[in-house]
Design a protein around this motif. Structure first.
Motif, PDB file in Angstrom:
ATOM      1  N   ALA A   1       0.977  -0.830  -0.138  1.00  0.00           N
ATOM      2  CA  ALA A   1      -0.276   0.181  -0.156  1.00  0.00           C
ATOM      3  C   ALA A   1       0.599   1.104   0.503  1.00  0.00           C
ATOM      4  O   ALA A   1       2.231   0.911   0.221  1.00  0.00           O
ATOM      5  CB  ALA A   1      -1.026  -0.342   0.819  1.00  0.00           C
ATOM      6  N   HIS A   2       0.182   2.656  -0.400  1.00  0.00           N
ATOM      7  CA  HIS A   2       0.776   3.595  -0.671  1.00  0.00           C
ATOM      8  C   HIS A   2       0.145   4.691  -0.436  1.00  0.00           C
ATOM      9  O   HIS A   2      -1.132   4.397  -0.575  1.00  0.00           O
ATOM     10  CB  HIS A   2       1.338   3.873  -1.828  1.00  0.00           C
ATOM     11  CG  HIS A   2       2.547   4.808  -2.015  1.00  0.00           C
ATOM     12  ND1 HIS A   2       3.438   5.639  -1.320  1.00  0.00           N
ATOM     13  CD2 HIS A   2       1.924   6.581  -2.270  1.00  0.00           C
ATOM     14  CE1 HIS A   2       4.090   6.486  -1.263  1.00  0.00           C
ATOM     15  NE2 HIS A   2       3.202   7.464  -2.154  1.00  0.00           N
ATOM     16  N   VAL A   3      -0.015   5.353   0.903  1.00  0.00           N
ATOM     17  CA  VAL A   3      -0.736   5.925   1.548  1.00  0.00           C
ATOM     18  C   VAL A   3       0.195   7.701   1.446  1.00  0.00           C
ATOM     19  O   VAL A   3       1.769   7.558   1.370  1.00  0.00           O
ATOM     20  CB  VAL A   3      -1.187   6.279   2.776  1.00  0.00           C
ATOM     21  CG1 VAL A   3      -1.276   7.573   3.568  1.00  0.00           C
ATOM     22  CG2 VAL A   3      -1.159   5.005   3.721  1.00  0.00           C
ATOM     23  N   THR A   4      -0.777   8.778   0.094  1.00  0.00           N
ATOM     24  CA  THR A   4       0.236   9.523   0.706  1.00  0.00           C
ATOM     25  C   THR A   4      -1.400  11.282   0.478  1.00  0.00           C
ATOM     26  O   THR A   4      -2.054  10.912   0.462  1.00  0.00           O
ATOM     27  CB  THR A   4      -0.059  10.210  -0.736  1.00  0.00           C
ATOM     28  OG1 THR A   4       1.014   9.138  -1.603  1.00  0.00           O
ATOM     29  CG2 THR A   4       0.463  11.664  -1.639  1.00  0.00           C
ATOM     30  N   GLY A   5      -1.254  11.600   1.668  1.00  0.00           N
ATOM     31  CA  GLY A   5      -2.103  12.549   2.725  1.00  0.00           C
ATOM     32  C   GLY A   5      -3.371  11.881   3.412  1.00  0.00           C
ATOM     33  O   GLY A   5      -3.094  11.249   3.774  1.00  0.00           O
ATOM     34  N   ASP A   6      -4.229  11.986   2.946  1.00  0.00           N
ATOM     35  CA  ASP A   6      -5.313  11.663   3.139  1.00  0.00           C
ATOM     36  C   ASP A   6      -5.997  10.193   2.339  1.00  0.00           C
ATOM     37  O   ASP A   6      -6.803   9.636   3.188  1.00  0.00           O
ATOM     38  CB  ASP A   6      -6.863  12.325   4.230  1.00  0.00           C
ATOM     39  CG  ASP A   6      -6.986  12.912   2.653  1.00  0.00           C
ATOM     40  OD1 ASP A   6      -6.963  12.950   1.576  1.00  0.00           O
ATOM     41  OD2 ASP A   6      -8.640  13.601   2.727  1.00  0.00           O
ATOM     42  N   ALA A   7      -4.995   9.926   1.396  1.00  0.00           N
ATOM     43  CA  ALA A   7      -5.321   9.100   0.472  1.00  0.00           C
ATOM     44  C   ALA A   7      -4.961   7.622   0.023  1.00  0.00           C
ATOM     45  O   ALA A   7      -3.333   7.768   0.930  1.00  0.00           O
ATOM     46  CB  ALA A   7      -5.791   9.668  -1.286  1.00  0.00           C
ATOM     47  N   ALA A   8      -5.309   6.346   0.066  1.00  0.00           N
ATOM     48  CA  ALA A   8      -4.138   5.331  -0.042  1.00  0.00           C
ATOM     49  C   ALA A   8      -4.445   4.309  -1.763  1.00  0.00           C
ATOM     50  O   ALA A   8      -5.324   4.249  -2.241  1.00  0.00           O
ATOM     51  CB  ALA A   8      -5.034   4.187   0.926  1.00  0.00           C
ATOM     52  N   VAL A   9      -3.490   3.990  -1.852  1.00  0.00           N
ATOM     53  CA  VAL A   9      -3.801   2.822  -2.983  1.00  0.00           C
ATOM     54  C   VAL A   9      -3.226   1.812  -2.621  1.00  0.00           C
ATOM     55  O   VAL A   9      -2.146   1.126  -1.872  1.00  0.00           O
ATOM     56  CB  VAL A   9      -2.977   2.897  -4.274  1.00  0.00           C
ATOM     57  CG1 VAL A   9      -3.175   2.579  -5.511  1.00  0.00           C
ATOM     58  CG2 VAL A   9      -3.125   4.198  -4.599  1.00  0.00           C
ATOM     59  N   VAL A  10      -3.678   0.432  -2.752  1.00  0.00           N
ATOM     60  CA  VAL A  10      -3.547  -0.671  -2.651  1.00  0.00           C
ATOM     61  C   VAL A  10      -3.184  -2.004  -3.512  1.00  0.00           C
ATOM     62  O   VAL A  10      -4.491  -1.759  -3.960  1.00  0.00           O
ATOM     63  CB  VAL A  10      -4.683  -1.342  -1.643  1.00  0.00           C
ATOM     64  CG1 VAL A  10      -4.649  -2.659  -0.501  1.00  0.00           C
ATOM     65  CG2 VAL A  10      -5.056  -0.657  -0.064  1.00  0.00           C
ATOM     66  N   ASN A  11      -2.188  -2.347  -3.560  1.00  0.00           N
ATOM     67  CA  ASN A  11      -2.102  -3.625  -4.346  1.00  0.00           C
ATOM     68  C   ASN A  11      -1.981  -4.855  -4.016  1.00  0.00           C
ATOM     69  O   ASN A  11      -1.386  -5.240  -2.732  1.00  0.00           O
ATOM     70  CB  ASN A  11      -1.122  -3.281  -5.124  1.00  0.00           C
ATOM     71  CG  ASN A  11      -0.944  -2.119  -5.695  1.00  0.00           C
ATOM     72  OD1 ASN A  11      -1.148  -1.579  -6.174  1.00  0.00           O
ATOM     73  ND2 ASN A  11       0.549  -1.457  -5.137  1.00  0.00           N
ATOM     74  N   LEU A  12      -3.551  -6.008  -4.057  1.00  0.00           N
ATOM     75  CA  LEU A  12      -3.005  -7.637  -3.537  1.00  0.00           C
ATOM     76  C   LEU A  12      -2.777  -8.456  -5.031  1.00  0.00           C
ATOM     77  O   LEU A  12      -2.893  -8.073  -5.694  1.00  0.00           O
ATOM     78  CB  LEU A  12      -4.512  -7.454  -3.087  1.00  0.00           C
ATOM     79  CG  LEU A  12      -4.910  -6.244  -1.897  1.00  0.00           C
ATOM     80  CD1 LEU A  12      -6.848  -6.648  -1.780  1.00  0.00           C
ATOM     81  CD2 LEU A  12      -4.663  -7.190  -0.746  1.00  0.00           C
ATOM     82  N   VAL A  13      -1.933  -9.495  -4.189  1.00  0.00           N
ATOM     83  CA  VAL A  13      -1.645 -10.627  -4.913  1.00  0.00           C
ATOM     84  C   VAL A  13      -2.887 -11.551  -4.289  1.00  0.00           C
ATOM     85  O   VAL A  13      -2.565 -11.834  -3.043  1.00  0.00           O
ATOM     86  CB  VAL A  13      -0.130 -11.270  -5.229  1.00  0.00           C
ATOM     87  CG1 VAL A  13      -0.006 -12.176  -5.563  1.00  0.00           C
ATOM     88  CG2 VAL A  13       0.518  -9.544  -5.545  1.00  0.00           C
ATOM     89  N   LEU A  14      -3.860 -12.474  -5.411  1.00  0.00           N
ATOM     90  CA  LEU A  14      -4.353 -13.361  -4.672  1.00  0.00           C
ATOM     91  C   LEU A  14      -4.166 -14.498  -5.199  1.00  0.00           C
ATOM     92  O   LEU A  14      -3.608 -15.104  -6.419  1.00  0.00           O
ATOM     93  CB  LEU A  14      -5.978 -13.061  -4.147  1.00  0.00           C
ATOM     94  CG  LEU A  14      -6.772 -11.935  -4.524  1.00  0.00           C
ATOM     95  CD1 LEU A  14      -8.123 -11.727  -4.676  1.00  0.00           C
ATOM     96  CD2 LEU A  14      -6.188 -11.211  -2.949  1.00  0.00           C
ATOM     97  N   VAL A  15      -4.742 -15.776  -3.974  1.00  0.00           N
ATOM     98  CA  VAL A  15      -4.707 -16.823  -4.543  1.00  0.00           C
ATOM     99  C   VAL A  15      -6.440 -16.850  -4.146  1.00  0.00           C
ATOM    100  O   VAL A  15      -6.545 -16.775  -3.440  1.00  0.00           O
ATOM    101  CB  VAL A  15      -4.132 -17.903  -3.757  1.00  0.00           C
ATOM    102  CG1 VAL A  15      -4.536 -18.831  -4.340  1.00  0.00           C
ATOM    103  CG2 VAL A  15      -2.276 -17.381  -4.027  1.00  0.00           C
ATOM    104  N   ILE A  16      -7.747 -17.605  -5.308  1.00  0.00           N
ATOM    105  CA  ILE A  16      -8.772 -17.534  -5.249  1.00  0.00           C
ATOM    106  C   ILE A  16      -8.714 -19.716  -5.646  1.00  0.00           C
ATOM    107  O   ILE A  16      -8.134 -20.108  -5.866  1.00  0.00           O
ATOM    108  CB  ILE A  16      -9.359 -17.264  -6.520  1.00  0.00           C
ATOM    109  CG1 ILE A  16      -8.948 -17.230  -7.395  1.00  0.00           C
ATOM    110  CG2 ILE A  16      -9.500 -15.549  -6.217  1.00  0.00           C
ATOM    111  CD1 ILE A  16     -10.307 -16.739  -8.903  1.00  0.00           C
ATOM    112  N   GLN A  17     -10.253 -19.609  -4.812  1.00  0.00           N
ATOM    113  CA  GLN A  17     -10.442 -20.971  -4.588  1.00  0.00           C
ATOM    114  C   GLN A  17     -10.688 -21.455  -6.225  1.00  0.00           C
ATOM    115  O   GLN A  17     -11.844 -20.204  -7.010  1.00  0.00           O
ATOM    116  CB  GLN A  17     -11.495 -21.312  -3.687  1.00  0.00           C
ATOM    117  CG  GLN A  17     -10.961 -21.023  -2.938  1.00  0.00           C
ATOM    118  CD  GLN A  17     -11.997 -21.035  -1.259  1.00  0.00           C
ATOM    119  OE1 GLN A  17     -13.484 -21.048  -1.731  1.00  0.00           O
ATOM    120  NE2 GLN A  17     -12.208 -21.560  -0.016  1.00  0.00           N
TER     121      GLN A  17
END
Length: 151
Positions: free
Chosen positions: A73-89
Protein backbone atom coordinates in the motif's frame (compact mmCIF):
# COMPACT_ATOMS: atom_id res chain seq x y z
CA UNK A 1 -6.03 33.81 42.99
CA UNK A 2 -6.60 30.13 42.50
CA UNK A 3 -9.78 30.89 40.54
CA UNK A 4 -7.86 33.07 38.09
CA UNK A 5 -5.23 30.36 37.52
CA UNK A 6 -7.94 27.78 36.90
CA UNK A 7 -9.71 30.00 34.40
CA UNK A 8 -6.49 30.62 32.50
CA UNK A 9 -5.73 26.89 32.24
CA UNK A 10 -9.19 25.90 31.03
CA UNK A 11 -9.18 28.68 28.46
CA UNK A 12 -5.90 27.36 27.06
CA UNK A 13 -7.18 23.79 26.45
CA UNK A 14 -7.27 24.15 22.68
CA UNK A 15 -5.96 21.00 20.96
CA UNK A 16 -2.37 21.18 19.85
CA UNK A 17 -1.65 21.40 16.16
CA UNK A 18 0.42 18.90 14.24
CA UNK A 19 0.22 16.24 11.59
CA UNK A 20 -0.96 12.67 11.55
CA UNK A 21 0.60 10.12 9.25
CA UNK A 22 -0.64 6.60 8.69
CA UNK A 23 2.12 4.15 7.77
CA UNK A 24 1.76 2.07 4.62
CA UNK A 25 2.14 -1.05 6.80
CA UNK A 26 -1.00 -0.17 8.76
CA UNK A 27 -3.09 -0.03 5.59
CA UNK A 28 -1.52 -3.28 4.39
CA UNK A 29 -2.59 -5.11 7.55
CA UNK A 30 -6.12 -3.70 7.31
CA UNK A 31 -6.40 -4.63 3.62
CA UNK A 32 -5.09 -8.18 4.14
CA UNK A 33 -7.58 -8.83 6.94
CA UNK A 34 -10.44 -7.53 4.78
CA UNK A 35 -9.38 -9.55 1.73
CA UNK A 36 -9.02 -12.79 3.72
CA UNK A 37 -12.60 -12.37 4.95
CA UNK A 38 -13.98 -12.69 1.39
CA UNK A 39 -15.29 -16.17 0.57
CA UNK A 40 -13.29 -17.60 -2.32
CA UNK A 41 -9.97 -16.04 -1.33
CA UNK A 42 -7.72 -18.99 -0.50
CA UNK A 43 -4.46 -17.15 0.22
CA UNK A 44 -2.57 -13.95 -0.38
CA UNK A 45 0.88 -13.55 -1.87
CA UNK A 46 2.80 -14.65 -4.92
CA UNK A 47 4.65 -17.92 -5.38
CA UNK A 48 7.83 -16.83 -3.59
CA UNK A 49 5.97 -15.38 -0.60
CA UNK A 50 3.85 -18.52 -0.27
CA UNK A 51 6.95 -20.73 -0.51
CA UNK A 52 8.73 -18.86 2.29
CA UNK A 53 5.55 -18.86 4.37
CA UNK A 54 5.33 -22.67 3.98
CA UNK A 55 8.95 -22.97 5.17
CA UNK A 56 8.21 -20.74 8.17
CA UNK A 57 5.14 -22.87 8.95
CA UNK A 58 7.27 -26.03 8.96
CA UNK A 59 9.76 -24.61 11.46
CA UNK A 60 7.06 -23.31 13.79
CA UNK A 61 7.15 -19.64 12.81
CA UNK A 62 3.79 -19.51 11.08
CA UNK A 63 3.00 -15.96 12.25
CA UNK A 64 6.24 -14.32 11.04
CA UNK A 65 5.51 -11.77 8.32
CA UNK A 66 2.01 -13.11 7.74
CA UNK A 67 0.02 -9.97 8.52
CA UNK A 68 1.01 -8.09 5.34
CA UNK A 69 1.84 -10.93 2.94
CA UNK A 70 0.35 -10.39 -0.50
CA UNK A 71 -0.25 -6.67 -0.08
CA UNK A 72 1.50 -3.40 -0.65
CA UNK A 73 0.00 0.00 0.00
CA UNK A 74 1.02 3.59 -0.49
CA UNK A 75 -0.50 6.37 1.58
CA UNK A 76 -0.28 9.97 0.43
CA UNK A 77 -1.97 12.46 2.72
CA UNK A 78 -5.47 11.13 3.32
CA UNK A 79 -5.55 8.76 0.31
CA UNK A 80 -4.33 5.20 -0.18
CA UNK A 81 -3.55 2.93 -3.11
CA UNK A 82 -3.67 -0.79 -2.29
CA UNK A 83 -2.13 -3.61 -4.35
CA UNK A 84 -3.09 -7.22 -3.59
CA UNK A 85 -1.90 -10.59 -4.88
CA UNK A 86 -4.53 -13.30 -4.42
CA UNK A 87 -4.94 -17.03 -4.74
CA UNK A 88 -8.59 -17.84 -5.34
CA UNK A 89 -10.45 -21.10 -4.80
CA UNK A 90 -11.11 -23.17 -7.90
CA UNK A 91 -14.51 -22.80 -9.48
CA UNK A 92 -15.11 -19.27 -8.22
CA UNK A 93 -15.66 -16.44 -10.75
CA UNK A 94 -12.71 -14.05 -10.71
CA UNK A 95 -14.78 -10.85 -11.29
CA UNK A 96 -17.09 -11.75 -8.41
CA UNK A 97 -14.26 -12.43 -5.96
CA UNK A 98 -12.19 -9.39 -6.96
CA UNK A 99 -15.25 -7.14 -6.80
CA UNK A 100 -16.00 -8.32 -3.27
CA UNK A 101 -12.35 -7.89 -2.26
CA UNK A 102 -12.30 -4.31 -3.62
CA UNK A 103 -15.51 -3.47 -1.76
CA UNK A 104 -14.35 -4.97 1.56
CA UNK A 105 -10.87 -3.45 1.40
CA UNK A 106 -12.27 -0.03 0.52
CA UNK A 107 -14.81 -0.20 3.34
CA UNK A 108 -12.21 -1.36 5.87
CA UNK A 109 -9.61 1.29 5.00
CA UNK A 110 -12.18 4.09 4.81
CA UNK A 111 -13.38 3.12 8.30
CA UNK A 112 -9.99 4.40 9.47
CA UNK A 113 -10.59 7.80 7.89
CA UNK A 114 -8.63 7.45 4.66
CA UNK A 115 -9.88 7.62 1.09
CA UNK A 116 -9.09 4.67 -1.18
CA UNK A 117 -8.14 5.77 -4.69
CA UNK A 118 -7.36 2.30 -6.09
CA UNK A 119 -7.44 -1.36 -5.13
CA UNK A 120 -5.34 -3.19 -7.72
CA UNK A 121 -5.60 -6.99 -7.70
CA UNK A 122 -3.48 -9.65 -9.37
CA UNK A 123 -4.85 -13.19 -9.24
CA UNK A 124 -1.64 -15.21 -9.02
CA UNK A 125 -2.95 -18.75 -8.63
CA UNK A 126 -5.96 -20.96 -8.10
CA UNK A 127 -6.25 -23.34 -5.15
CA UNK A 128 -7.59 -26.77 -5.97
CA UNK A 129 -8.68 -28.86 -2.94
CA UNK A 130 -7.40 -26.42 -0.35
CA UNK A 131 -4.73 -23.75 -0.06
CA UNK A 132 -1.87 -24.24 -2.50
CA UNK A 133 1.76 -24.09 -1.47
CA UNK A 134 4.70 -23.85 -3.80
CA UNK A 135 8.00 -25.69 -3.84
CA UNK A 136 11.24 -24.13 -5.07
CA UNK A 137 11.31 -26.20 -8.27
CA UNK A 138 8.24 -24.44 -9.67
CA UNK A 139 5.99 -27.22 -8.47
CA UNK A 140 2.69 -26.76 -6.72
CA UNK A 141 1.29 -28.98 -4.01
CA UNK A 142 -2.23 -29.02 -2.78
CA UNK A 143 -2.93 -29.91 0.82
CA UNK A 144 -3.34 -33.64 0.06
CA UNK A 145 -1.62 -34.56 -3.17
CA UNK A 146 1.80 -35.00 -4.74
CA UNK A 147 3.81 -32.28 -6.44
CA UNK A 148 2.52 -31.18 -9.81
CA UNK A 149 4.88 -29.45 -12.23
CA UNK A 150 3.48 -26.36 -13.85
CA UNK A 151 3.65 -26.24 -17.61
Amino acid sequence: MDLEATQELTGASVPAGGTTQVADEVIEKIAVAAARAVPGVAELGGDVARFFNAVLDRVGLEQVGDARRGCSAHVTGDAAVVNLVLVIQAGRPVPEITGQVRARVTEAVEAYGLRVDEVNIRVDDVAIDGPATSTPAGEARDATGPAVTRG
